[in-house]
Design an enzyme around this catalytic site. Structure first.
Site, PDB file in Angstrom:
ATOM      1  N   GLU A 175       0.857  -1.194   0.000  1.00 33.92           N
ATOM      2  CA  GLU A 175       0.000   0.000   0.000  1.00 33.92           C
ATOM      3  C   GLU A 175       0.886   1.236   0.000  1.00 33.92           C
ATOM      4  O   GLU A 175       2.090   1.134   0.238  1.00 33.92           O
ATOM      5  CB  GLU A 175      -0.897  -0.023   1.254  1.00 33.92           C
ATOM      6  CG  GLU A 175      -1.840  -1.212   1.241  1.00 33.92           C
ATOM      7  CD  GLU A 175      -2.854  -1.189   2.380  1.00 33.92           C
ATOM      8  OE1 GLU A 175      -2.831  -0.245   3.198  1.00 33.92           O
ATOM      9  OE2 GLU A 175      -3.676  -2.117   2.421  1.00 33.92           O
ATOM     10  N   GLY A 229       1.320   3.281   2.240  1.00 31.76           N
ATOM     11  CA  GLY A 229       2.000   3.438   3.534  1.00 31.76           C
ATOM     12  C   GLY A 229       2.591   2.153   4.096  1.00 31.76           C
ATOM     13  O   GLY A 229       3.071   2.143   5.231  1.00 31.76           O
ATOM     14  N   GLY A 285       4.908  -1.504   2.910  1.00 37.21           N
ATOM     15  CA  GLY A 285       5.514  -2.410   1.941  1.00 37.21           C
ATOM     16  C   GLY A 285       6.075  -3.618   2.675  1.00 37.21           C
ATOM     17  O   GLY A 285       5.444  -4.679   2.722  1.00 37.21           O
ATOM     18  N   SER A 286       7.215  -3.414   3.330  1.00 34.33           N
ATOM     19  CA  SER A 286       7.828  -4.520   4.079  1.00 34.33           C
ATOM     20  C   SER A 286       6.938  -4.971   5.233  1.00 34.33           C
ATOM     21  O   SER A 286       6.837  -6.166   5.528  1.00 34.33           O
ATOM     22  CB  SER A 286       9.195  -4.098   4.631  1.00 34.33           C
ATOM     23  OG  SER A 286      10.090  -3.857   3.566  1.00 34.33           O
ATOM     24  N   GLN A 302      30.699  -2.109 -17.224  1.00 31.22           N
ATOM     25  CA  GLN A 302      32.114  -1.714 -17.163  1.00 31.22           C
ATOM     26  C   GLN A 302      32.904  -2.348 -18.318  1.00 31.22           C
ATOM     27  O   GLN A 302      33.759  -1.699 -18.927  1.00 31.22           O
ATOM     28  CB  GLN A 302      32.701  -2.144 -15.810  1.00 31.22           C
ATOM     29  CG  GLN A 302      34.081  -1.593 -15.510  1.00 31.22           C
ATOM     30  CD  GLN A 302      34.072  -0.084 -15.274  1.00 31.22           C
ATOM     31  OE1 GLN A 302      33.021   0.513 -15.055  1.00 31.22           O
ATOM     32  NE2 GLN A 302      35.237   0.529 -15.359  1.00 31.22           N
ATOM     33  N   GLY A 351      32.600  -0.418 -21.314  1.00 32.20           N
ATOM     34  CA  GLY A 351      33.108   0.956 -21.251  1.00 32.20           C
ATOM     35  C   GLY A 351      32.011   1.944 -21.626  1.00 32.20           C
ATOM     36  O   GLY A 351      30.851   1.771 -21.247  1.00 32.20           O
ATOM     37  N   GLU A 358       8.768  -8.104  -4.086  1.00 33.26           N
ATOM     38  CA  GLU A 358       8.474  -9.404  -3.452  1.00 33.26           C
ATOM     39  C   GLU A 358       9.368  -9.641  -2.223  1.00 33.26           C
ATOM     40  O   GLU A 358       9.794 -10.762  -1.949  1.00 33.26           O
ATOM     41  CB  GLU A 358       8.538 -10.536  -4.473  1.00 33.26           C
ATOM     42  CG  GLU A 358       7.510 -10.283  -5.573  1.00 33.26           C
ATOM     43  CD  GLU A 358       7.172 -11.468  -6.421  1.00 33.26           C
ATOM     44  OE1 GLU A 358       7.215 -12.580  -5.899  1.00 33.26           O
ATOM     45  OE2 GLU A 358       6.849 -11.255  -7.598  1.00 33.26           O
ATOM     46  N   GLY A 359       9.630  -8.547  -1.524  1.00 32.00           N
ATOM     47  CA  GLY A 359      10.458  -8.581  -0.314  1.00 32.00           C
ATOM     48  C   GLY A 359      11.857  -8.082  -0.602  1.00 32.00           C
ATOM     49  O   GLY A 359      12.578  -8.670  -1.409  1.00 32.00           O
TER      50      GLY A 359
HETATM   51  N1  CAA Z   1       4.220 -19.163   5.434  1.00 36.31           N
HETATM   52  C1  CAA Z   1       3.153 -19.353   6.271  1.00 36.31           C
HETATM   53  N2  CAA Z   1       2.957 -18.579   7.384  1.00 36.31           N
HETATM   54  C2  CAA Z   1       3.852 -17.603   7.630  1.00 36.31           C
HETATM   55  C3  CAA Z   1       4.977 -17.367   6.795  1.00 36.31           C
HETATM   56  C4  CAA Z   1       5.147 -18.198   5.651  1.00 36.31           C
HETATM   57  N3  CAA Z   1       6.175 -18.032   4.819  1.00 36.31           N
HETATM   58  N4  CAA Z   1       5.683 -16.333   7.306  1.00 36.31           N
HETATM   59  C5  CAA Z   1       5.055 -15.937   8.407  1.00 36.31           C
HETATM   60  N5  CAA Z   1       3.942 -16.698   8.616  1.00 36.31           N
HETATM   61  C6  CAA Z   1       2.995 -16.637   9.741  1.00 36.31           C
HETATM   62  C7  CAA Z   1       3.722 -16.820  11.067  1.00 36.31           C
HETATM   63  O1  CAA Z   1       3.840 -18.185  11.390  1.00 36.31           O
HETATM   64  C8  CAA Z   1       2.826 -16.082  12.029  1.00 36.31           C
HETATM   65  O2  CAA Z   1       1.709 -16.891  12.305  1.00 36.31           O
HETATM   66  P1  CAA Z   1       0.957 -16.833  13.759  1.00 36.31           P
HETATM   67  O3  CAA Z   1       0.476 -15.444  13.963  1.00 36.31           O
HETATM   68  O4  CAA Z   1      -0.131 -17.847  13.642  1.00 36.31           O
HETATM   69  O5  CAA Z   1       2.013 -17.206  14.776  1.00 36.31           O
HETATM   70  C9  CAA Z   1       2.316 -14.911  11.172  1.00 36.31           C
HETATM   71  O6  CAA Z   1       2.458 -15.314   9.797  1.00 36.31           O
HETATM   72  C10 CAA Z   1       3.073 -13.633  11.415  1.00 36.31           C
HETATM   73  O7  CAA Z   1       4.443 -13.876  11.179  1.00 36.31           O
HETATM   74  P2  CAA Z   1       5.575 -12.825  11.564  1.00 36.31           P
HETATM   75  O8  CAA Z   1       5.399 -12.427  13.007  1.00 36.31           O
HETATM   76  O9  CAA Z   1       6.890 -13.391  11.151  1.00 36.31           O
HETATM   77  O10 CAA Z   1       5.167 -11.588  10.644  1.00 36.31           O
HETATM   78  P3  CAA Z   1       5.770 -10.130  10.549  1.00 36.31           P
HETATM   79  O11 CAA Z   1       4.652  -9.166  10.601  1.00 36.31           O
HETATM   80  O12 CAA Z   1       6.904  -9.964  11.493  1.00 36.31           O
HETATM   81  O13 CAA Z   1       6.321 -10.079   9.026  1.00 36.31           O
HETATM   82  C11 CAA Z   1       7.873 -10.341   7.213  1.00 36.31           C
HETATM   83  C12 CAA Z   1       7.330 -10.863   8.553  1.00 36.31           C
HETATM   84  C13 CAA Z   1       8.812 -11.443   6.717  1.00 36.31           C
HETATM   85  C14 CAA Z   1       8.637  -9.030   7.354  1.00 36.31           C
HETATM   86  C15 CAA Z   1       6.674 -10.183   6.206  1.00 36.31           C
HETATM   87  O14 CAA Z   1       5.836  -9.129   6.576  1.00 36.31           O
HETATM   88  C16 CAA Z   1       7.146  -9.946   4.792  1.00 36.31           C
HETATM   89  O15 CAA Z   1       7.463 -10.892   4.061  1.00 36.31           O
HETATM   90  N6  CAA Z   1       7.192  -8.642   4.348  1.00 36.31           N
HETATM   91  C17 CAA Z   1       7.532  -8.320   2.987  1.00 36.31           C
HETATM   92  C18 CAA Z   1       6.298  -8.258   2.149  1.00 36.31           C
HETATM   93  C19 CAA Z   1       6.623  -8.306   0.671  1.00 36.31           C
HETATM   94  O16 CAA Z   1       7.390  -9.142   0.216  1.00 36.31           O
HETATM   95  N7  CAA Z   1       5.975  -7.425  -0.098  1.00 36.31           N
HETATM   96  C20 CAA Z   1       6.101  -7.411  -1.501  1.00 36.31           C
HETATM   97  C21 CAA Z   1       4.727  -7.262  -2.111  1.00 36.31           C
HETATM   98  S1  CAA Z   1       4.467  -7.954  -3.705  1.00 36.31           S
HETATM   99  C22 CAA Z   1       5.267  -6.970  -4.812  1.00 36.31           C
HETATM  100  O17 CAA Z   1       6.424  -6.761  -4.645  1.00 36.31           O
HETATM  101  C23 CAA Z   1       4.537  -6.336  -5.949  1.00 36.31           C
HETATM  102  C24 CAA Z   1       4.471  -7.095  -7.200  1.00 36.31           C
HETATM  103  O18 CAA Z   1       3.428  -7.095  -7.854  1.00 36.31           O
HETATM  104  C25 CAA Z   1       5.639  -7.844  -7.748  1.00 36.31           C
END
Ligand code: CAA
Length: 389
Positions: A137, A139, A141-142, A346, A349, A373-374
């Site tokens: 969104e 506001g 992303g990560s 590079q 050149g 995608e992260g």
């Molecule tokens: N598979 C299944 N469940 C998962 C998981 C996975 N890979 N990762 C986490 N979970 C679950 C956890 O087990 C946890 O479950 P419970 O609440 O039941 O315990 C829950 O999800 C929350 O997990 P976290 O506490 O680890 O979550 P977090 O809020 O700390 O976030 C993060 C972790 C890795 C930072 C995650 O938010 C993330 O991947 N962020 C990046 C997002 C991203 O990649 N965005 C890109 C968007 S797409 C794009 O780029 C556009 C396009 O069109 C190409």
């Protein structure tokens, strides 16, 4: 045109005959059709609809899905090889493809009911409909759980409001997998995953983004104003949205790792050819050890990135937990792609800095693989959580 890689003479990790057939078939289409128009697509920021159509006619758009849904029933190594070959020719085309397959068709296949798969997955595999994924969104992303796009249940519909950003396949797609919040107090446990179809009331597009690279792919904001979405369009249950998003991204990260490998390999292939032709100080520059060492190091890194990527694919195909392996592959491959394409410029050149040769495009295209995608930082978080467990 491609450089010899260790996968051509594998030690302990052999591609199957079927995987080689897929790779070579996609290479032929990509080099024959997509590479020649990649410059023009990039220059004019033009969505290459004819590339999409040809991928559909070539049965690529449902590659890793079972034949009963109109797919080809191939494994994820084959899918990775297909993305790599597309990216080697035209990174724009590879992201159109991987967003469709990994970010929309795949979650419908994993989380959808039979009815939902028949309704959405089948036409997507047939190339009749294109998919997109809407998580980020303006506001957030990560911090994916901080979504502010709301989905309020009202009878047999959700009412969607607010915006989603950076939507790959933007205005071109037909189906959008939207992650929205049903109850902000519940944070990630309140999220829901909904399929929203183009044309839904109150669903509009923001401006097309003017990007550094992958310029032919359509990227835009999408907006919802009291958009009704049937409850029947929900993947899983209310509260499953975060899990759907994370599982989707695990697969998507393999796609981006494959894209990064393809971009890096494509740049090396061009640099190898140029180094054999360009003369300086009375010899072709490939005879200088400085250039030889650069090429040797770059090819080694790309082969390592490819092996990490295929490693994650094999784990995925075996049904093992592959989330940290996908993160490793994406982290390593994207950083290799960036470093490799800078070095390839590079080698050219001054000619590397202008559009007479395609390496500057590869360098611009590589950067996004470290972000979408992260980010690389998010991949490190995922890997750290796994190794520190
Ligand atoms: N598979 C299944 N469940 C998962 C998981 C996975 N890979 N990762 C986490 N979970 C679950 C956890 O087990 C946890 O479950 P419970 O609440 O039941 O315990 C829950 O999800 C929350 O997990 P976290 O506490 O680890 O979550 P977090 O809020 O700390 O976030 C993060 C972790 C890795 C930072 C995650 O938010 C993330 O991947 N962020 C990046 C997002 C991203 O990649 N965005 C890109 C968007 S797409 C794009 O780029 C556009 C396009 O069109 C190409």
């Amino acid at each position: 045109m491609t450089a010899a890689t260790i996968l051509d003479k594998p030690l302990g990790f052999a591609l199957t005959e079927e995987q080689i057939l897929i790779r070579d078939a996609v290479r032929e289409i990509a080099q024959g059709e997509f590479a020649p128009r990649a410059y023009e697509v990039d220059k004019n920021h033009r969505f290459p609809r004819e590339n999409w159509d040809l991928m559909g006619q070539s049965d690529l758009l449902g590659l890793p899905f079972p034949e009963e849904y109109g797919g080809s029933g191939m494994d994820h190594v084959s899918y990775s090889l297909a993305v790599e070959e597309l990216a080697k020719a035209c990174a724009t085309t590879s992201v159109i493809y991987s967003a469709h397959v990994s970010l929309c068709a795949s979650p419908i296949f994993i989380f959808g009911t039979q009815e939902q798969k028949q309704k959405w997955l089948v036409p997507m595999c047939q190339g009749k409909k294109m998919g997109a994924f809407a998580l980020s969104e303006p506001g957030s992303g990560s911090d994916a759980a901080a979504a502010k796009c709301t989905a309020v249940l009202n009878g047999d519909h959700f009412i969607l409001n607010n915006s989603k950003n950076w939507i790959t396949n933007g205005i071109e797609a037909d189906y959008y997998l939207v992650i929205a919040q049903t109850d902000s107090k519940l944070k990630h446990k309140g999220l829901v995953a909904l399929i929203v179809e183009k044309g839904a009331p109150g669903f509009t597009f923001g401006k097309l983004e003017d990007k550094l690279g992958i310029k032919g792919s359509s990227t835009c904001q999408i907006n919802f104003e009291d958009t009704p979405v049937p409850v029947a369009n929900m993947l899983g249950q209310i509260g499953d949205g975060f899990k759907v998003a994370m599982v989707t991204l695990d697969g998507g990260r393999i796609g981006i790792a494959s894209q990064a490998v393809g971009i890096a390999q494509g740049a090396i292939d061009h640099a190898m050819k140029y180094a054999k032709e360009r003369v300086a100080f009375n010899q072709t520059i490939n005879q200088f050890q400085a250039i030889q060492f650069m090429l040797a190091e770059m090819q080694t890194n790309v082969d390592a990135a490819r092996l990490l990527t295929h490693n994650a694919c094999v784990a995925q195909d075996r049904g093992e937990k592959f989330s940290p392996l996908a993160a490793q592959a994406k982290l390593y491959a994207s950083e290799v792609a960036m470093a490799t394409t800078v070095k390839c410029v590079q080698i050219f050149g001054g000619y590397g800095y202008v559009t007479d040769y395609p390496v500057e495009r590869y360098m611009r295209d590589a950067k996004i693989t470290e972000i979408y995608e992260g980010t690389s930082e998010v991949q490190r978080l995922v890997i750290a959580a796994s190794v520190l467990k």
